[in-house]
Design an enzyme around this catalytic site. Structure first.
Site, PDB file in Angstrom:
ATOM      1  N   ASP A 196      -0.576  -4.211  -5.850  1.00 26.19           N
ATOM      2  CA  ASP A 196       0.228  -3.251  -6.607  1.00 26.19           C
ATOM      3  C   ASP A 196       1.684  -3.482  -6.212  1.00 26.19           C
ATOM      4  OD1 ASP A 196       0.504  -0.944  -8.328  1.00 26.19           O
ATOM      5  OD2 ASP A 196       0.865   0.259  -6.538  1.00 26.19           O
ATOM      6  N   ALA A 247       0.785  -1.235   0.000  1.00 31.27           N
ATOM      7  CA  ALA A 247       0.000   0.000   0.000  1.00 31.27           C
ATOM      8  C   ALA A 247       0.818   1.286   0.000  1.00 31.27           C
ATOM      9  CB  ALA A 247      -0.933   0.011   1.206  1.00 31.27           C
ATOM     10  N   ALA A 248       2.030   1.257   0.538  1.00 28.15           N
ATOM     11  CA  ALA A 248       2.771   2.506   0.737  1.00 28.15           C
ATOM     12  C   ALA A 248       3.308   3.061  -0.590  1.00 28.15           C
ATOM     13  CB  ALA A 248       3.935   2.254   1.700  1.00 28.15           C
ATOM     14  N   PRO A 249       3.301   4.385  -0.767  1.00 30.04           N
ATOM     15  CA  PRO A 249       2.905   5.429   0.178  1.00 30.04           C
ATOM     16  C   PRO A 249       1.418   5.808   0.162  1.00 30.04           C
ATOM     17  CG  PRO A 249       3.869   6.443  -1.751  1.00 30.04           C
ATOM     18  CD  PRO A 249       3.908   4.953  -1.987  1.00 30.04           C
ATOM     19  N   GLY A 250       0.566   4.958  -0.395  1.00 32.71           N
ATOM     20  CA  GLY A 250      -0.857   5.139  -0.143  1.00 32.71           C
ATOM     21  C   GLY A 250      -1.672   5.857  -1.197  1.00 32.71           C
ATOM     22  N   ASP A 273       4.603  -8.925   5.938  1.00 36.41           N
ATOM     23  CA  ASP A 273       5.010  -9.420   4.632  1.00 36.41           C
ATOM     24  C   ASP A 273       3.758  -9.969   3.960  1.00 36.41           C
ATOM     25  OD1 ASP A 273       5.882 -10.930   2.448  1.00 36.41           O
ATOM     26  OD2 ASP A 273       7.782 -11.414   3.433  1.00 36.41           O
ATOM     27  N   CYS A 278       4.132  -1.172 -12.709  1.00 37.67           N
ATOM     28  CA  CYS A 278       4.545  -0.102 -13.623  1.00 37.67           C
ATOM     29  C   CYS A 278       5.759  -0.574 -14.409  1.00 37.67           C
ATOM     30  CB  CYS A 278       4.786   1.201 -12.873  1.00 37.67           C
ATOM     31  SG  CYS A 278       5.820   1.049 -11.415  1.00 37.67           S
ATOM     32  N   ASP A 288       1.968  -2.850   4.233  1.00 38.74           N
ATOM     33  CA  ASP A 288       3.247  -2.782   3.538  1.00 38.74           C
ATOM     34  C   ASP A 288       4.298  -3.390   4.445  1.00 38.74           C
ATOM     35  OD1 ASP A 288       4.117  -0.970   0.877  1.00 38.74           O
ATOM     36  OD2 ASP A 288       5.788  -1.454   2.214  1.00 38.74           O
ATOM     37  N   LYS A 311      -3.024   4.706  -3.946  1.00 38.06           N
ATOM     38  CA  LYS A 311      -4.195   3.904  -4.323  1.00 38.06           C
ATOM     39  C   LYS A 311      -5.049   3.573  -3.104  1.00 38.06           C
ATOM     40  CE  LYS A 311      -1.417   2.206  -8.118  1.00 38.06           C
ATOM     41  NZ  LYS A 311      -0.058   2.541  -7.610  1.00 38.06           N
TER      42      LYS A 311
HETATM   43  C1  LIG Z   1       4.655  -0.130  -6.217  1.00 38.50           C
HETATM   44  S1  LIG Z   1       4.878   0.144  -4.522  1.00 38.50           S
HETATM   45  C2  LIG Z   1       3.220   0.428  -3.949  1.00 38.50           C
HETATM   46  C3  LIG Z   1       2.655   1.775  -4.295  1.00 38.50           C
HETATM   47  C4  LIG Z   1       1.294   2.038  -3.634  1.00 38.50           C
HETATM   48  N1  LIG Z   1       0.342   0.998  -3.978  1.00 38.50           N
HETATM   49  C5  LIG Z   1       0.720   3.390  -3.992  1.00 38.50           C
HETATM   50  O1  LIG Z   1      -0.146   3.467  -4.867  1.00 38.50           O
HETATM   51  O2  LIG Z   1       1.091   4.390  -3.371  1.00 38.50           O
HETATM   52  C6  LIG Z   1       5.247  -1.455  -3.874  1.00 38.50           C
HETATM   53  C7  LIG Z   1       5.303  -1.559  -2.364  1.00 38.50           C
HETATM   54  O3  LIG Z   1       5.435  -2.937  -2.017  1.00 38.50           O
HETATM   55  C8  LIG Z   1       6.125  -3.016  -0.793  1.00 38.50           C
HETATM   56  N2  LIG Z   1       6.576  -4.410  -0.628  1.00 38.50           N
HETATM   57  C9  LIG Z   1       7.656  -5.017  -1.162  1.00 38.50           C
HETATM   58  N3  LIG Z   1       7.687  -6.314  -0.795  1.00 38.50           N
HETATM   59  C10 LIG Z   1       6.610  -6.531  -0.017  1.00 38.50           C
HETATM   60  C11 LIG Z   1       6.089  -7.656   0.697  1.00 38.50           C
HETATM   61  N4  LIG Z   1       6.707  -8.840   0.643  1.00 38.50           N
HETATM   62  N5  LIG Z   1       4.956  -7.507   1.410  1.00 38.50           N
HETATM   63  C12 LIG Z   1       4.327  -6.308   1.473  1.00 38.50           C
HETATM   64  N6  LIG Z   1       4.772  -5.221   0.830  1.00 38.50           N
HETATM   65  C13 LIG Z   1       5.894  -5.328   0.101  1.00 38.50           C
HETATM   66  C14 LIG Z   1       7.206  -1.975  -0.926  1.00 38.50           C
HETATM   67  O4  LIG Z   1       7.650  -1.569   0.357  1.00 38.50           O
HETATM   68  C15 LIG Z   1       6.475  -0.860  -1.695  1.00 38.50           C
HETATM   69  O5  LIG Z   1       5.984   0.096  -0.787  1.00 38.50           O
END
Ligand SMILES: C[S@@+](CC[C@H](N)C(=O)[O-])C[C@H]1O[C@@H](n2cnc3c(N)ncnc32)[C@H](O)[C@@H]1O
Lengths: 188, 302
Positions: free
Chosen positions: B177, B107-110, B157, B230, B130, B112
């Protein structure tokens, strides 16, 4: 200041556990954790301080995580119901600070709910509004409302919009906009 | 190696693709309907002298003429959120109901997450998760500025996400995402191309597959799971969806998008994928003058 509201510590009650979210008790009589504010007291504070209609908080629940930090969460429908306590990182938004002599709403709570305020709203114009958003204190002598934490607002796009929380004391309005939210914005 | 050359053969017009990837993108903001309407945001931008242009396919997106959104009053008040145009697609495709429970696995940085909250009228429950605590604090900062109150934030995770903190068994929908190679963001962030390696592509696909699997398992039968990246890499897109089709109870659902897209590819680098992936969407930068993106919609079948 009119807003003193300390919930006394009580040895017969449990101690607060800071690392999880606990739902606030409905009323002081339902209190099981020492020093914890109740839902009734939190809403009463907003009604007394800002004259909001208490109905605006129907459909929201209040939680404590950390010492005195109260959070607001939209919890109206069955799909939203959560168990208490719950151990997660965040729930809804931070709403106010209790467990101190003067309770204090958060900037984000005032930005979200402050437009319902009917009193203790201080309206700034132009350069003063921009200075407040930058975190600057503003000399202000003509305030005849309460001292304490005010809703500071400005006029924007056809309505009053809260900027944040100001602490009014001795002819001065202190900006409590946190560093991370301060912004250099245009004088409107 | 420039990863764009790796994907140029997939594209209808490689020249236009390369040229579009070189052009910087305008700064785009999404109107946060929890706090404001598009009209009020437009009026505030007018009052402040900020130039903007509505983005046709979505009535709450504005491209800004010059500056980033951070130094405007509407941003300060949480009326808008800076979000790339294509990044607004997955939540539109997910289309949650106001009383749903939705899981945003990464979700980060949020961007969506908060869009989902707004689409739900700040009702129902969005669980924003996240694995990265630092990025979660950015999510919380954004969600609070935007006035979101229907959000629970978890730090797990996503590959083995546990619903234990909650007292329900499954979500109504999930947004996946995932972390990816990110070449699609090169118009904003050219270092995405410099940092690209094939080794990273190969290693991140395992994480993507595991997170998508967990999301399908954690969603009720009949529920929707949207998968997005992306990147243009088929390894991270169609191959991940193909893997889910083979290993989890789900099917691809076809859907229309309000912008031009190319269908998902069924062959790449010696591998072939389930023909259903042609119902997923590739968005190349030259098609609509946006960033690059990939989006698939799945329905959980059991
Ligand atoms: C593409 S970004 C998400 C962008 C977010 N959806 C937004 O719209 O602002 C991918 C995210 O996946 C997180 N991430 C990576 N591996 C992960 C895992 N195993 N479990 C949960 N989150 C994970 C990363 O920390 C990163 O914040």
């Amino acid at each position: 200041m009119t807003d003193e509201r300390r919930v006394p510590e009580d040895d017969r009650l449990a101690e607060n556990v800071g690392q999880r979210f606990d739902r606030l008790p409905a009323t002081p009589a339902d209190r099981t954790v020492s020093g914890r504010a109740s839902r009734e007291e939190v809403i009463e504070w907003w009604v007394e301080q800002y004259g909001v209609d208490p109905a605006i908080f129907e459909g929201y629940s209040f939680w404590e995580k950390g010492a005195g930090k109260v959070w607001i969460y939209a919890e109206k429908e069955p799909s939203q119901a959560l168990p208490s306590p719950i151990e997660i990182e965040a729930l809804g938004m931070t709403f106010m600070r209790t467990r101190q002599r003067h309770w204090k709403p958060t900037t984000v709570a005032v930005q979200r709910f402050g437009q319902h305020a009917e009193k203790n709203v201080l309206v700034l114009e132009g350069a003063a509004a921009a200075a407040f958003a930058r975190g600057e204190d503003i000399p202000y002598e003509s305030w005849d409302g309460d001292w304490g934490y005010l809703v500071v607002a400005h006029e924007l796009a056809g309505g009053l919009e809260p900027i944040g929380v100001g602490l009014y004391l001795y002819d001065e309005l202190r900006s409590t906009v946190p560093k991370g939210r301060q912004e250099s914005l245009a004088d409107l | 190696m420039n990863p764009l050359e790796r994907y140029a053969p997939l594209v209808d017009d490689p020249e236009a693709f390369r040229a579009a990837c070189q052009r910087p993108l305008p700064s785009v903001v999404r109107v946060n309907t929890i706090k404001a309407t598009a009209d009020r945001v437009a009026a505030a931008f007018d009052a402040e002298g900020v130039g903007y242009e509505p983005i046709g396919w979505h009535d709450g997106l504005f491209a800004l003429a010059e500056r980033g959104p951070g130094t405007t009053w509407p941003y300060f008040h949480g009326w808008v959120h800076g979000q790339e145009e294509v990044s607004a697609l997955p939540a539109v495709v997910l289309d949650p109901d106001p009383d749903d429970r939705v899981w945003d696995a990464c979700a980060a940085p949020g961007s969506k997450t908060t869009q989902l909250s707004a689409q739900m009228g700040d009702q129902g429950l969005v669980v924003g998760n996240d694995s990265n605590l630092g990025r979660l604090s950015a999510l919380r900062h954004n969600a609070e500025r935007l006035g979101v109150t229907n959000l629970a934030v978890t730090n797990q995770d996503a590959r083995n996400f546990s619903l234990k903190p909650f007292d329900f068994e499954a979500f109504d929908a999930a947004l996946v995402d995932v972390p990816c190679s990110c070449e699609g963001t090169c118009r904003k962030n050219p270092t995405a191309l410099e940092e690209w390696t094939i080794d990273h592509v190969r290693s991140v696909t395992g994480v993507q597959k595991s997170i998508l699997s967990r999301a399908i398992q954690a969603t009720k039968p009949g529920g929707t799971v949207v998968y997005s990246t992306c990147t243009f890499a088929p390894e991270e897109n169609e191959a991940v969806v193909d893997h889910a089709l083979q290993t989890e109870d789900c099917q691809v659902v076809s859907f229309d998008l309000p912008i031009d897209t190319a269908p998902g590819v069924t062959e790449w680098d010696g591998a072939t994928f389930d023909s259903a992936v042609t119902d997923t969407h590739r968005i190349y930068p030259h098609l609509n003058d946006t960033g690059g993106f990939y989006c698939a919609k799945l329905e959980v079948t059991a």
